[in-house]
Scaffold this motif. Structure first.
Motif, PDB file in Angstrom:
ATOM      1  N   GLY A   7       0.836  -1.127   0.071  1.00 16.49           N
ATOM      2  CA  GLY A   7       0.184   0.045   0.072  1.00 16.49           C
ATOM      3  C   GLY A   7       0.816   1.346   0.266  1.00 16.49           C
ATOM      4  N   GLY A  27      -8.402   2.408   3.155  1.00 13.71           N
ATOM      5  CA  GLY A  27      -7.764   1.493   2.398  1.00 13.71           C
ATOM      6  C   GLY A  27      -6.561   0.387   3.289  1.00 13.71           C
ATOM      7  N   THR A  36      -8.566  -1.871   5.372  1.00 20.15           N
ATOM      8  CA  THR A  36      -9.050  -3.153   4.494  1.00 20.15           C
ATOM      9  C   THR A  36      -8.171  -4.048   4.371  1.00 20.15           C
ATOM     10  N   VAL A  37      -6.732  -3.423   3.796  1.00 20.12           N
ATOM     11  CA  VAL A  37      -5.571  -4.500   3.661  1.00 20.12           C
ATOM     12  C   VAL A  37      -5.439  -5.101   4.957  1.00 20.12           C
ATOM     13  N   THR A  91     -11.066  -9.034  -6.150  1.00 18.00           N
ATOM     14  CA  THR A  91     -11.119  -7.654  -5.511  1.00 18.00           C
ATOM     15  C   THR A  91     -10.315  -6.891  -6.343  1.00 18.00           C
ATOM     16  N   THR A 131      -8.737   2.901  -3.097  1.00 19.90           N
ATOM     17  CA  THR A 131      -8.381   1.747  -4.137  1.00 19.90           C
ATOM     18  C   THR A 131      -6.838   1.556  -4.444  1.00 19.90           C
ATOM     19  N   ILE A 190      -5.308  -0.217  -1.455  1.00 20.99           N
ATOM     20  CA  ILE A 190      -6.016  -1.669  -1.265  1.00 20.99           C
ATOM     21  C   ILE A 190      -5.359  -2.417  -2.636  1.00 20.99           C
ATOM     22  N   LEU A 212      -2.960  -5.596  -1.698  1.00 23.84           N
ATOM     23  CA  LEU A 212      -3.311  -6.992  -2.110  1.00 23.84           C
ATOM     24  C   LEU A 212      -2.247  -7.447  -2.980  1.00 23.84           C
TER      25      LEU A 212
END
Length: 167
Positions: A42, A60, A63-64, A112, A135, A138, A142
């Motif tokens: 990220g 973000g 979420t990660v 995702t 985004t 994320i 990811l």
């Protein structure tokens, strides 16, 4: 300041839940180690896009964190399951465990990422001021989370589990 305190409290709460599930300080800490490893992607994504940290990018990162912990739980719990079945801790167990969890980790990561792709491509168009930084974080998180979960966590698991009895 309040956000930092809540973040620390939530990380401690997650670690306590992991400890209650795995009954091991080492395995709980190993899974929590996947959080900063995932954040690397990220941070790199933010640096590459020339962005700055905003509230959207912080969301973000949260979420990660969740995805990284879930991936860590998936692979470590499967290793523990394989060891409970009587397999010795060796390269075969690590390869089999990673191969068994490759599909679930890659599928959730890929779906995702494909879902986020339109928001990344559109960039900072009007209306995307908070979504775009989120985004980007994320997406980068990811990538690193998936890579590190499948390569680094197995190696660390072997080191951490050498001194642990079979579950």
């Amino acid at each position: 300041m309040r956000l930092e305190l809540w973040s620390i409290a939530s990380l401690i709460g997650i670690w306590i839940l992991l400890f209650l599930d795995f009954q091991s300080v080492r395995l709980s800490l190993l899974i929590m180690l996947s959080v900063p490893l995932a954040c690397v992607g990220g941070v790199v994504a933010v640096l590459i896009t020339g962005g700055s940290l905003s509230l959207g990018s912080l969301v973000g990162f949260v979420t990660v964190f969740g995805v990284a912990v879930r991936n860590g739980i998936l692979i470590i719990s499967h290793y523990e399951h394989l060891r409970a079945e009587g397999q010795p801790l060796d390269r075969t167990l690590l390869q089999q465990g990673a191969a068994d969890r490759l599909s679930p980790i890659l599928m959730t990561t890929a779906t995702t990422m494909f879902g986020l792709l339109p928001l990344i491509i559109e960039g900072n168009l009007p209306g995307n001021e908070s979504e775009h930084p989120m985004t980007v974080v994320i997406f980068g998180g990811l990538v690193s989370s998936c890579f590190l979960t499948l390569l680094v966590l197995p190696a660390l698991y072997s080191v951490v589990s050498l001194r642990r009895p079979r579950p």
